[in-house]
Design an enzyme around this catalytic site. Sequence first.
Site, mmCIF file in Angstrom:
data_model
loop_
_atom_site.group_PDB
_atom_site.id
_atom_site.type_symbol
_atom_site.label_atom_id
_atom_site.label_comp_id
_atom_site.label_asym_id
_atom_site.label_seq_id
_atom_site.Cartn_x
_atom_site.Cartn_y
_atom_site.Cartn_z
ATOM 1 N N ASP A 31 0.838 -1.196 0.000
ATOM 2 C CA ASP A 31 0.000 0.000 0.000
ATOM 3 C C ASP A 31 0.877 1.252 0.000
ATOM 4 O O ASP A 31 2.016 1.209 0.470
ATOM 5 C CB ASP A 31 -0.897 0.015 1.242
ATOM 6 C CG ASP A 31 -1.942 -1.083 1.208
ATOM 7 O OD1 ASP A 31 -2.328 -1.502 0.101
ATOM 8 O OD2 ASP A 31 -2.370 -1.528 2.291
ATOM 9 N N TYR A 59 6.053 -9.011 8.212
ATOM 10 C CA TYR A 59 5.764 -7.587 8.400
ATOM 11 C C TYR A 59 5.986 -7.157 9.843
ATOM 12 O O TYR A 59 5.781 -7.939 10.773
ATOM 13 C CB TYR A 59 4.286 -7.292 8.078
ATOM 14 C CG TYR A 59 3.846 -7.606 6.675
ATOM 15 C CD1 TYR A 59 3.859 -6.631 5.681
ATOM 16 C CD2 TYR A 59 3.380 -8.884 6.348
ATOM 17 C CE1 TYR A 59 3.426 -6.918 4.393
ATOM 18 C CE2 TYR A 59 2.948 -9.179 5.062
ATOM 19 C CZ TYR A 59 2.970 -8.191 4.087
ATOM 20 O OH TYR A 59 2.536 -8.487 2.818
ATOM 21 N N ASP A 73 -6.647 1.640 7.249
ATOM 22 C CA ASP A 73 -5.305 2.145 7.543
ATOM 23 C C ASP A 73 -5.361 3.641 7.831
ATOM 24 O O ASP A 73 -6.430 4.261 7.832
ATOM 25 C CB ASP A 73 -4.326 1.818 6.407
ATOM 26 C CG ASP A 73 -4.679 2.490 5.081
ATOM 27 O OD1 ASP A 73 -5.394 3.517 5.081
ATOM 28 O OD2 ASP A 73 -4.231 2.000 4.031
ATOM 29 N N ARG A 168 -4.038 -5.368 6.972
ATOM 30 C CA ARG A 168 -5.087 -4.429 7.398
ATOM 31 C C ARG A 168 -6.336 -5.189 7.852
ATOM 32 O O ARG A 168 -7.030 -4.753 8.763
ATOM 33 C CB ARG A 168 -5.415 -3.431 6.288
ATOM 34 C CG ARG A 168 -6.271 -3.970 5.182
ATOM 35 C CD ARG A 168 -6.737 -2.873 4.264
ATOM 36 N NE ARG A 168 -5.652 -2.342 3.469
ATOM 37 C CZ ARG A 168 -5.685 -1.147 2.876
ATOM 38 N NH1 ARG A 168 -6.731 -0.374 3.016
ATOM 39 N NH2 ARG A 168 -4.683 -0.732 2.137
#
Length: 207
Positions: A31, A59, A73, A168
């Site tokens: 993103d 991550y 987000d 997310r």
Amino acid sequence: NKPSGITSNQALQRVKRAFGAKKAGHTGSLDPMATGLLPICLGEATKFSRYLLDSDKSYRGMFVLGVQTDSGDSEGSVIRTRDTQNLSLSSVELAVNSFVGDIEQIPPMYSAIKQGGQPLYKLARKGIEVDRAKRRVRVYHYKITGWSMGSPSKLEVDVCCSKGTYVRSLAEELGSFLGCGAHVGRLNRYSIGHLNEKQATSLNEVE
């Protein structure tokens, strides 16, 4: 090493121009707000991109608990806030552990998945929400690395997961499980398969 604030395609185009490549492709979008590892294949190497697309990914993230956004987000608009002063670390840990293993996720509307030939995020920006099929993904590792209680509360996490997992969605599902809502405040991808952040190069260094 993609910086925050640009799309994966914008990063790809800059690398492609820098090398004067005729063909180029990346192996899995990040993103715009996310940073980190974005493997890019140039020329004949694009034939092998699918092997990296299928790889597991790791991550580091920061989830904001008590604040729900329309995109899941920090780039989205806040749609709901709730007090999280009474949340305990032990209850959050219990919730996090419930998402380890094989789970089913509904892809977020703010994603590049196409429906009727159009990316879902384009529909989402028009305020259109459509039904999405659940996907089975695997979360190998989901650990809390930091915790700041307040309102909102902030949760630092480290996640290793299979392809197709949306971090997310993990944040939103955790917020739903705890009854307070949540979104991703910060996200960094540090490994894909056998590649890791130590091998990554900044866009400025490439250029």
